[in-house]
Design a protein around this motif. Structure first.
Motif, PDB file in Angstrom:
ATOM      1  N   VAL A  34      76.142  44.545  15.538  1.00  0.00           N
ATOM      2  CA  VAL A  34      75.913  44.993  14.160  1.00  0.00           C
ATOM      3  C   VAL A  34      76.049  46.504  14.040  1.00  0.00           C
ATOM      4  O   VAL A  34      76.456  47.025  12.995  1.00  0.00           O
ATOM      5  CB  VAL A  34      74.549  44.495  13.654  1.00  0.00           C
ATOM      6  CG1 VAL A  34      73.407  45.288  14.276  1.00  0.00           C
ATOM      7  CG2 VAL A  34      74.479  44.587  12.126  1.00  0.00           C
ATOM      8  N   THR A  35      75.687  47.221  15.093  1.00  0.00           N
ATOM      9  CA  THR A  35      75.782  48.691  15.026  1.00  0.00           C
ATOM     10  C   THR A  35      77.213  49.184  15.181  1.00  0.00           C
ATOM     11  O   THR A  35      77.526  50.325  14.787  1.00  0.00           O
ATOM     12  CB  THR A  35      74.910  49.331  16.116  1.00  0.00           C
ATOM     13  OG1 THR A  35      75.300  48.804  17.398  1.00  0.00           O
ATOM     14  CG2 THR A  35      73.439  49.049  15.867  1.00  0.00           C
ATOM     15  N   THR A  36      78.073  48.353  15.748  1.00  0.00           N
ATOM     16  CA  THR A  36      79.448  48.797  15.974  1.00  0.00           C
ATOM     17  C   THR A  36      80.439  48.238  14.954  1.00  0.00           C
ATOM     18  O   THR A  36      81.574  48.719  14.875  1.00  0.00           O
ATOM     19  CB  THR A  36      79.919  48.380  17.379  1.00  0.00           C
ATOM     20  OG1 THR A  36      79.758  46.958  17.534  1.00  0.00           O
ATOM     21  CG2 THR A  36      79.116  49.102  18.451  1.00  0.00           C
ATOM     22  N   THR A  37      80.043  47.248  14.189  1.00  0.00           N
ATOM     23  CA  THR A  37      80.982  46.625  13.253  1.00  0.00           C
ATOM     24  C   THR A  37      80.650  46.881  11.788  1.00  0.00           C
ATOM     25  O   THR A  37      81.510  46.706  10.924  1.00  0.00           O
ATOM     26  CB  THR A  37      81.030  45.100  13.482  1.00  0.00           C
ATOM     27  OG1 THR A  37      79.715  44.548  13.313  1.00  0.00           O
ATOM     28  CG2 THR A  37      81.533  44.775  14.888  1.00  0.00           C
ATOM     29  N   ARG A  38      79.440  47.259  11.487  1.00  0.00           N
ATOM     30  CA  ARG A  38      79.064  47.456  10.092  1.00  0.00           C
ATOM     31  C   ARG A  38      79.430  48.856   9.601  1.00  0.00           C
ATOM     32  O   ARG A  38      79.367  49.830  10.375  1.00  0.00           O
ATOM     33  CB  ARG A  38      77.552  47.257   9.926  1.00  0.00           C
ATOM     34  CG  ARG A  38      77.131  45.797  10.032  1.00  0.00           C
ATOM     35  CD  ARG A  38      77.457  45.038   8.756  1.00  0.00           C
ATOM     36  NE  ARG A  38      77.127  43.618   8.858  1.00  0.00           N
ATOM     37  CZ  ARG A  38      77.083  42.799   7.845  1.00  0.00           C
ATOM     38  NH1 ARG A  38      77.360  43.252   6.618  1.00  0.00           N
ATOM     39  NH2 ARG A  38      76.790  41.527   8.010  1.00  0.00           N
ATOM     40  N   PRO A  39      79.784  48.936   8.327  1.00  0.00           N
ATOM     41  CA  PRO A  39      80.010  50.289   7.745  1.00  0.00           C
ATOM     42  C   PRO A  39      78.724  51.099   7.801  1.00  0.00           C
ATOM     43  O   PRO A  39      77.619  50.569   7.869  1.00  0.00           O
ATOM     44  CB  PRO A  39      80.438  49.988   6.313  1.00  0.00           C
ATOM     45  CG  PRO A  39      80.922  48.579   6.335  1.00  0.00           C
ATOM     46  CD  PRO A  39      80.105  47.876   7.366  1.00  0.00           C
ATOM     47  N   LEU A  40      78.888  52.399   7.735  1.00  0.00           N
ATOM     48  CA  LEU A  40      77.750  53.292   7.885  1.00  0.00           C
ATOM     49  C   LEU A  40      76.721  53.091   6.782  1.00  0.00           C
ATOM     50  O   LEU A  40      75.505  53.122   7.057  1.00  0.00           O
ATOM     51  CB  LEU A  40      78.230  54.749   7.910  1.00  0.00           C
ATOM     52  CG  LEU A  40      77.178  55.793   8.251  1.00  0.00           C
ATOM     53  CD1 LEU A  40      76.588  55.525   9.623  1.00  0.00           C
ATOM     54  CD2 LEU A  40      77.758  57.201   8.166  1.00  0.00           C
ATOM     55  N   HIS A  41      77.159  52.838   5.562  1.00  0.00           N
ATOM     56  CA  HIS A  41      76.194  52.700   4.478  1.00  0.00           C
ATOM     57  C   HIS A  41      75.434  51.368   4.553  1.00  0.00           C
ATOM     58  O   HIS A  41      74.359  51.233   3.952  1.00  0.00           O
ATOM     59  CB  HIS A  41      76.925  52.822   3.113  1.00  0.00           C
ATOM     60  CG  HIS A  41      77.873  51.684   2.856  1.00  0.00           C
ATOM     61  ND1 HIS A  41      79.157  51.649   3.391  1.00  0.00           N
ATOM     62  CD2 HIS A  41      77.724  50.546   2.123  1.00  0.00           C
ATOM     63  CE1 HIS A  41      79.759  50.535   2.983  1.00  0.00           C
ATOM     64  NE2 HIS A  41      78.914  49.856   2.216  1.00  0.00           N
ATOM     65  N   GLU A  42      75.935  50.358   5.272  1.00  0.00           N
ATOM     66  CA  GLU A  42      75.232  49.081   5.428  1.00  0.00           C
ATOM     67  C   GLU A  42      74.414  49.017   6.721  1.00  0.00           C
ATOM     68  O   GLU A  42      73.639  48.067   6.914  1.00  0.00           O
ATOM     69  CB  GLU A  42      76.244  47.924   5.441  1.00  0.00           C
ATOM     70  CG  GLU A  42      77.022  47.764   4.138  1.00  0.00           C
ATOM     71  CD  GLU A  42      78.013  46.614   4.226  1.00  0.00           C
ATOM     72  OE1 GLU A  42      78.025  45.948   5.298  1.00  0.00           O
ATOM     73  OE2 GLU A  42      78.747  46.376   3.263  1.00  0.00           O
ATOM     74  N   LEU A  43      74.607  50.029   7.549  1.00  0.00           N
ATOM     75  CA  LEU A  43      74.025  49.953   8.887  1.00  0.00           C
ATOM     76  C   LEU A  43      72.491  49.878   8.888  1.00  0.00           C
ATOM     77  O   LEU A  43      71.924  49.054   9.622  1.00  0.00           O
ATOM     78  CB  LEU A  43      74.500  51.148   9.714  1.00  0.00           C
ATOM     79  CG  LEU A  43      74.163  51.111  11.202  1.00  0.00           C
ATOM     80  CD1 LEU A  43      74.749  49.870  11.847  1.00  0.00           C
ATOM     81  CD2 LEU A  43      74.684  52.371  11.897  1.00  0.00           C
ATOM     82  N   PRO A  44      71.751  50.682   8.107  1.00  0.00           N
ATOM     83  CA  PRO A  44      70.285  50.601   8.182  1.00  0.00           C
ATOM     84  C   PRO A  44      69.753  49.214   7.827  1.00  0.00           C
ATOM     85  O   PRO A  44      68.903  48.650   8.546  1.00  0.00           O
ATOM     86  CB  PRO A  44      69.825  51.667   7.185  1.00  0.00           C
ATOM     87  CG  PRO A  44      70.962  52.620   7.110  1.00  0.00           C
ATOM     88  CD  PRO A  44      72.192  51.793   7.231  1.00  0.00           C
ATOM     89  N   VAL A  45      70.239  48.644   6.698  1.00  0.00           N
ATOM     90  CA  VAL A  45      69.737  47.329   6.285  1.00  0.00           C
ATOM     91  C   VAL A  45      70.168  46.252   7.281  1.00  0.00           C
ATOM     92  O   VAL A  45      69.362  45.387   7.688  1.00  0.00           O
ATOM     93  CB  VAL A  45      70.236  46.985   4.871  1.00  0.00           C
ATOM     94  CG1 VAL A  45      69.830  45.580   4.477  1.00  0.00           C
ATOM     95  CG2 VAL A  45      69.701  48.001   3.876  1.00  0.00           C
TER      96      VAL A  45
END
Length: 392
Positions: A34-45
């Motif tokens: 999840v930390t390597t595939t998600r966009p930066l703005h979706e990463l925290p959630v």
């Protein structure tokens, strides 16, 4: 085939790892994913929801129901926030753990909750044309997870039952071994008692007769001394035979067969020489009677006559009646001595209890006691098939 071998090797390798290490592999991989595939703005959630879904799996072996509740709560929050995650596989792992550790009701309840989540997820995220296929595929994974967990639990229960049965059989085997040792000790003690008591009693009686006759009748004294020597040798032979049964390399057990009904005549002659005139009557054919049953008859008669020799005054006569049939052997020994002086009336004696044990082994009941007109009686009936009712 190559893939199957790789999967089998990976499974064997994983089974050697500690449980906590195995449980931490999937959460680590999902968090890295999840930390390597998600966009930066979706990463925290996405990272927070993934952690909420997979981190409780570290404690799934200790508290499966609590972990299942935490994972389903996190999945519901994820659904409310309309976030799709690969970490939803944690629901299947939690369901598998519940099915592997809980009963049927717990498995059905957990499966129903996960299936409800599948329906909600398909209604929100599945393409309308692909809804049936997606729903069926997700339902199949739910059923497979629950079935796999139930299978593991069933195997565990069966394995536990087998281990318990093996432990119980081992305890029973040890108990039977102890009982066999105790029974063998009792048999040897009883056999030694009969041999030693009888032969020593005869030797003492013959020695007294030899001392009494050495001046008045030297020939009779010599005869008595020879009989003492023969009795001693017979005692040694009987002891070697009885102890030789315990040793496979002991030749005396084969050279000297066990005494039986045919040797009762020699026994009565020995008792007559020792000072107890004895009459023997054997009715019926005894060749078909097993050797162990014949030995029992011999020992019963031997003990009864030895008691009469030891505990009755001179001039006492004894009678031995043995009746043989295909079903049973009846032994009846009486004497005309004063019955109240015979052993068996005192609890410390071993003769009468030993005779009763021999009789019980063949379904018999020993009757031992004084006769109304004087004398003593020993009577028993040995059932050769141990199937009839004992009549004494």
């Amino acid at each position: 085939m190559r893939v199957a071998r790789l999967v089998s090797a990976a499974w064997q390798w994983g089974s050697r790892l500690p449980p906590l290490v195995c449980d931490s592999l999937l959460p680590t991989l999902l968090l890295v994913n999840v930390t390597t595939t998600r966009p930066l703005h979706e990463l925290p959630v996405a990272t927070t929801l993934t952690a909420a879904l997979v981190l409780p799996l570290l404690w799934r072996r200790r508290a499966p129901l609590m972990v299942f509740g935490m994972v389903t709560a996190a999945a519901f929050v994820q659904w409310l926030m309309d976030v799709q995650l690969l970490a939803d596989i944690a629901l299947l792992i939690a369901l598998y753990t519940v099915a592997a550790s809980s009963g049927r009701r717990g498995t059905l309840a957990a499966g129903a909750i996960v299936e409800a989540g599948v329906l909600l997820a398909c209604l929100r995220w599945a393409v309308e044309e692909a809804f049936p296929t997606t729903f069926v595929a997700a339902t199949a994974m739910v059923i497979a997870s629950a079935a796999l967990g139930v299978n593991v639990r069933t195997k565990g229960v069966c394995l536990e039952a087998l281990e318990e049965r093996a432990a119980r059989l081992e305890r029973e085997r040890d108990q039977q071994a102890r009982l066999a040792v105790a029974e063998e000790r009792t048999r040897i003690t009883r056999e030694m008692h009969d041999i030693v008591t009888h032969n020593l009693s005869v030797m003492v009686a013959l020695t007294d007769a030899a001392v009494y006759a050495q001046h008045r009748s030297p020939d009779k004294a010599t005869t008595a001394m020879l009989q003492i020597s023969e009795t001693g040798r017979q005692a040694l032979t009987d002891m070697r035979r009885s102890l030789g049964i315990l040793r496979t390399d002991e030749p005396d057990a084969e050279r000297h067969p066990l005494p039986g009904i045919a040797q009762l005549a020699a026994l009565t002659e020995q008792m007559c020489a020792a000072g107890l005139p004895t009459r023997l009557e054997v009715h019926g054919e005894h060749t078909h009677i097993p050797a162990t049953a014949q030995l029992t008859v011999y020992r019963l008669v031997q003990e009864a006559l030895t008691n009469a020799l030891k505990h009755t005054p001179s001039g006492t006569h004894a009678q031995v009646h043995v009746r043989c049939s295909t079903e049973a052997v009846t032994v009846h020994v009486i004497d005309n001595g004063p019955g109240t002086t015979l052993p068996g009336t005192t609890p410390s004696g071993h003769g009468i209890p030993g005779m009763r044990e021999r009789a019980v082994a063949y379904g018999g009941e020993l009757r031992a006691g004084p006769l109304p007109g004087g004398g003593w009686e020993i009577h028993t009936r040995l059932d050769l098939d141990n199937g009839g009712e004992v009549t004494t």
